[in-house]
Scaffold this motif. Structure first.
Motif, PDB file in Angstrom:
ATOM      1  N   ARG A 141      -5.516  11.888   7.280  1.00 24.96           N
ATOM      2  CA  ARG A 141      -6.273  10.458   7.826  1.00 24.96           C
ATOM      3  C   ARG A 141      -5.431   9.255   6.891  1.00 24.96           C
ATOM      4  NH1 ARG A 141     -12.280  11.160   6.315  1.00 24.96           N
ATOM      5  NH2 ARG A 141     -12.111   9.074   5.346  1.00 24.96           N
ATOM      6  N   PRO A 142      -5.343   8.391   7.963  1.00 25.73           N
ATOM      7  CA  PRO A 142      -4.549   7.084   7.245  1.00 25.73           C
ATOM      8  C   PRO A 142      -5.268   6.315   6.208  1.00 25.73           C
ATOM      9  CG  PRO A 142      -5.787   6.619   9.281  1.00 25.73           C
ATOM     10  CD  PRO A 142      -5.827   7.910   9.099  1.00 25.73           C
ATOM     11  N   ASP A 143      -6.600   6.711   5.995  1.00 23.15           N
ATOM     12  CA  ASP A 143      -7.454   5.994   4.888  1.00 23.15           C
ATOM     13  C   ASP A 143      -7.498   6.812   3.683  1.00 23.15           C
ATOM     14  OD1 ASP A 143      -8.969   7.781   6.601  1.00 23.15           O
ATOM     15  OD2 ASP A 143     -10.655   6.910   5.906  1.00 23.15           O
ATOM     16  N   LYS A 158      -2.101  -4.447 -10.621  1.00 26.64           N
ATOM     17  CA  LYS A 158      -3.090  -4.648  -9.753  1.00 26.64           C
ATOM     18  C   LYS A 158      -3.224  -6.245  -9.397  1.00 26.64           C
ATOM     19  CE  LYS A 158      -8.285  -3.764  -9.297  1.00 26.64           C
ATOM     20  NZ  LYS A 158      -9.493  -2.939  -9.680  1.00 26.64           N
ATOM     21  N   PRO A 159      -3.178  -7.286 -10.319  1.00 27.28           N
ATOM     22  CA  PRO A 159      -3.610  -8.670 -10.034  1.00 27.28           C
ATOM     23  C   PRO A 159      -2.246  -9.142  -9.638  1.00 27.28           C
ATOM     24  CG  PRO A 159      -3.592  -8.429 -12.425  1.00 27.28           C
ATOM     25  CD  PRO A 159      -3.294  -6.994 -11.847  1.00 27.28           C
ATOM     26  N   ARG A 160      -1.100  -8.529  -9.679  1.00 28.89           N
ATOM     27  CA  ARG A 160       0.169  -9.008  -9.449  1.00 28.89           C
ATOM     28  C   ARG A 160       0.848  -8.647  -7.978  1.00 28.89           C
ATOM     29  NH1 ARG A 160      -0.185  -8.479 -14.761  1.00 28.89           N
ATOM     30  NH2 ARG A 160       0.832 -10.046 -16.126  1.00 28.89           N
ATOM     31  N   LEU A 161       0.297  -7.420  -7.603  1.00 29.81           N
ATOM     32  CA  LEU A 161       0.808  -6.775  -6.408  1.00 29.81           C
ATOM     33  C   LEU A 161      -0.273  -6.231  -5.581  1.00 29.81           C
ATOM     34  CD1 LEU A 161       3.324  -5.894  -4.764  1.00 29.81           C
ATOM     35  CD2 LEU A 161       3.048  -3.627  -6.104  1.00 29.81           C
ATOM     36  N   PHE A 162      -1.090  -5.340  -6.172  1.00 27.17           N
ATOM     37  CA  PHE A 162      -1.994  -4.532  -5.096  1.00 27.17           C
ATOM     38  C   PHE A 162      -3.111  -5.549  -4.748  1.00 27.17           C
ATOM     39  CE2 PHE A 162      -1.324  -0.676  -8.424  1.00 27.17           C
ATOM     40  CZ  PHE A 162      -0.013  -0.522  -7.775  1.00 27.17           C
ATOM     41  N   GLN A 163      -3.772  -6.263  -5.600  1.00 30.37           N
ATOM     42  CA  GLN A 163      -4.727  -7.367  -4.818  1.00 30.37           C
ATOM     43  C   GLN A 163      -4.154  -8.400  -3.886  1.00 30.37           C
ATOM     44  OE1 GLN A 163      -7.013  -8.685  -8.364  1.00 30.37           O
ATOM     45  NE2 GLN A 163      -8.313  -7.050  -8.215  1.00 30.37           N
ATOM     46  N   PRO A 164      -3.069  -8.892  -4.342  1.00 32.15           N
ATOM     47  CA  PRO A 164      -2.579  -9.941  -3.424  1.00 32.15           C
ATOM     48  C   PRO A 164      -2.026  -9.316  -1.961  1.00 32.15           C
ATOM     49  CG  PRO A 164      -1.484 -10.341  -5.607  1.00 32.15           C
ATOM     50  CD  PRO A 164      -2.455  -9.265  -5.458  1.00 32.15           C
ATOM     51  N   LEU A 165      -1.729  -8.291  -2.037  1.00 31.67           N
ATOM     52  CA  LEU A 165      -1.221  -7.640  -0.902  1.00 31.67           C
ATOM     53  C   LEU A 165      -2.492  -6.889   0.032  1.00 31.67           C
ATOM     54  CD1 LEU A 165       1.611  -8.029  -1.830  1.00 31.67           C
ATOM     55  CD2 LEU A 165       2.174  -5.878  -1.083  1.00 31.67           C
ATOM     56  N   GLY A 166      -3.736  -6.859  -0.487  1.00 32.58           N
ATOM     57  CA  GLY A 166      -4.705  -6.055  -0.017  1.00 32.58           C
ATOM     58  C   GLY A 166      -4.637  -4.702  -0.049  1.00 32.58           C
ATOM     59  N   MET A 167      -3.943  -4.237  -0.886  1.00 26.51           N
ATOM     60  CA  MET A 167      -3.820  -2.728  -1.010  1.00 26.51           C
ATOM     61  C   MET A 167      -5.119  -2.167  -1.693  1.00 26.51           C
ATOM     62  SD  MET A 167       0.086  -2.668  -2.481  1.00 26.51           S
ATOM     63  CE  MET A 167       0.506  -0.599  -2.781  1.00 26.51           C
ATOM     64  N   SER A 168      -5.439  -0.810  -1.554  1.00 27.27           N
ATOM     65  CA  SER A 168      -6.579  -0.335  -2.197  1.00 27.27           C
ATOM     66  C   SER A 168      -6.334  -0.185  -3.713  1.00 27.27           C
ATOM     67  CB  SER A 168      -6.724   1.265  -1.596  1.00 27.27           C
ATOM     68  OG  SER A 168      -5.650   2.027  -1.686  1.00 27.27           O
ATOM     69  N   LEU A 176      -1.281   6.824  -2.181  1.00 30.40           N
ATOM     70  CA  LEU A 176      -1.011   5.597  -1.463  1.00 30.40           C
ATOM     71  C   LEU A 176      -1.450   5.814   0.038  1.00 30.40           C
ATOM     72  CD1 LEU A 176       0.609   4.310  -3.729  1.00 30.40           C
ATOM     73  CD2 LEU A 176       1.575   2.982  -2.014  1.00 30.40           C
ATOM     74  N   THR A 177      -2.556   5.113   0.560  1.00 27.94           N
ATOM     75  CA  THR A 177      -2.783   5.133   2.001  1.00 27.94           C
ATOM     76  C   THR A 177      -1.578   4.821   2.670  1.00 27.94           C
ATOM     77  OG1 THR A 177      -3.658   3.046   2.398  1.00 27.94           O
ATOM     78  CG2 THR A 177      -5.212   4.632   1.850  1.00 27.94           C
TER      79      THR A 177
END
Length: 489
Positions: A33-35, A156-166, A186-187
């Motif tokens: 599954r993609p999610d 997390k604050p530099r990459l994952f959150q700004p990009l909307g990653m899980s 990663l999804t």
């Protein structure tokens, strides 16, 4: 492209194709599954490299920082000249100077950083390419040493959150350092967002999160890797960057994980392709992209074709791994309803039995018993473990059934191979593979064998489990079951 993947026997789990930053095609092969986050293996390295880029941008470290200065307490009393010369940049380019890689995957060495630094630095740093996952794990350790944060906490604050990653999980090592060289999950969309961010050279939604000059270095050839033990595969000879690979076609580079976890950037075409798969013929995956997709990407719009669009859209909605054809055995199923089998010796629990490449750490626990439940339109395989019961729906109509047990998502597909043999495919869909189980019933005994589901099994015989033997619990149902097998045997 999809036709050729199928003809080549490449087991696809998911893909997403983006042009000019927009998704134009995507699909996942059930039960994947993609999610659901999927093991990335060495695709993790490209994300770890990006963490170093952020640390350089913020002045936390420099590419010229030496390992002997970062970990003085872990170094030999008298470091060799080559060790003293080794810098962060040499870890990034896989050129630290080691002739061989230290053991890092067993999880038995809690002081692996000291082992890395005591391992002979045979070559002058920057002169010899050696694919070195332990070196990437060192980059993760450097982030933690410099910031007090784990790799994912830092990102997390530099990459994952700004990009909307899980919320990205990365497998920790024995000392708590996250496995930056292989351990991220990663999804499909997480992969796509990160790879598009790299293609954008650090820009995202109008903001320059990481300076473009970093990506000019990180995706450019930094060291020659031709003839470095990768056989004759063109895409493993085209040059290594800072935890990215150059590809054979001009203007193409990639993040790359074992069994075919790819984030491919085709710069001249402004195209990104991410792939999750289970293949050991990785060059065949890439050659399919180069020969079937890349030449057909045009500057001008293609002629509209509603029929072709409908065919493709319909196909993408119904992607599935080749399942077992639905074969039932009414008499055997009726006799097994309620039968309980207990293992003759200790056996691990469900998650460890299913395994899968990417299940780095054993879940633990033990299997107490198994039983089956069959109905006209449903079937279940029920595992009783120390910590409770896990009931898996079995897809017996030619498709995988989806299950969630103990926080893990499984795909299960089953069919009878004879009156006394039931075949069951189980997948932990966060991993690359699973196992094919054969349940062979004989009176009051049950023998179970299991082999990996990987489509090409070069040197993977050790993944086959020894035969597991069970005995039928006595009782009214067991008597009826024995009668059935004796009559039909």
């Amino acid at each position: 492209m999809l036709d050729r993947f199928y003809r080549k026997g490449i087991e696809m789990h998911g893909f997403m194709l983006l042009r000019h930053g927009q998704v134009c095609a995507e699909g996942s092969w059930a039960p994947y599954r993609p999610d659901v986050p999927h093991i990335m293996f060495s695709f993790s390295k490209s994300i770890t490299s990006t963490a170093i880029g952020f640390a350089v941008q913020e002045g936390i470290l420099s590419l010229d920082d030496r390992l002997v200065d970062i970990f003085p307490e872990k170094c030999p009393p008298q470091p060799s000249e080559n060790l003293r010369k080794c810098q962060i940049r040499h870890l990034l380019m896989m050129g630290c100077g080691h002739e061989s890689e230290i053991e890092w995957a067993t999880g038995e060495n809690a002081d692996w950083i000291a082992s890395f630094l005591h391992h002979p630095f045979v070559y002058e740093p920057g002169t010899h390419f050696l694919y070195n996952t332990a070196g990437t794990n060192m980059l993760s350790a450097i982030i933690t040493k410099k910031t007090g944060l784990s790799l994912t906490q830092f990102l997390k604050p530099r990459l994952f959150q700004p990009l909307g990653m899980s919320d990205i999980f990365c497998q920790p090592m024995p000392d708590g350092t996250q496995m930056g060289g292989a351990g991220m999950f990663l999804t499909l969309e997480d992969m796509a967002r990160f790879t598009q961010f790299v293609a954008n050279q650090g820009a995202w939604e109008g903001q320059q999160l990481l300076n473009a000059s970093w990506f000019e270095q990180a995706t450019a050839k930094q060291i020659d890797n031709a003839g470095a033990g990768w056989g004759g595969d063109n895409d493993w000879q085209a040059g290594y960057c800072f935890q990215f690979w150059r590809c054979w076609p001009e203007g193409v580079f990639r993040g790359d994980g074992a069994y075919g976890q790819f984030g491919i950037v085709m710069t001249r075409q402004d195209t990104v392709l991410v792939i999750q798969s289970a293949s050991q013929t990785l060059q065949a995956v890439l050659e399919t992209v180069w020969e079937e997709l890349l030449p057909n990407i045009q500057d001008a719009p293609l002629p509209e074709s509603p029929k072709d669009h409908h065919i493709l859209a319909n196909r993408l909605r119904h992607l599935e791994l080749n399942p077992l054809l639905g074969t039932r055995c009414p008499g055997g199923e009726d006799s097994l309803n309620g039968a309980v089998y207990t293992p003759d010796t200790y056996l691990p629990g469900l998650r460890d039995l299913v395994g899968g490449m990417g299940a780095f750490a054993p879940k633990g626990g033990s299997l107490q018993s198994i039983r089956f439940r069959f109905e006209q339109d449903a079937a279940q395989l029920i595992f009783q473990e120390q910590d409770g019961e896990h009931a898996l729906d079995l897809g017996m109509e030619g498709h995988f059934a989806e299950n969630r047990a103990g926080g893990t998502v499984y795909g299960a597909n089953a069919a009878w191979r004879g009156f006394d043999t039931l075949e069951v495919h189980l997948r932990n869909i966060s991993t690359v593979s699973g196992r094919r189980f054969l349940f062979r019933f004989a009176g009051n005994k049950l023998e179970v064998t299991a082999a990996p589901t990987l489509p090409e099994r070069y040197g993977l015989g050790e993944l086959e489990l020894p035969a597991m033997r069970f005995s039928l619990t006595e009782g009214e149902v067991s008597t009826r079951t024995r009668m059935y097998w004796e009559v039909n045997g």
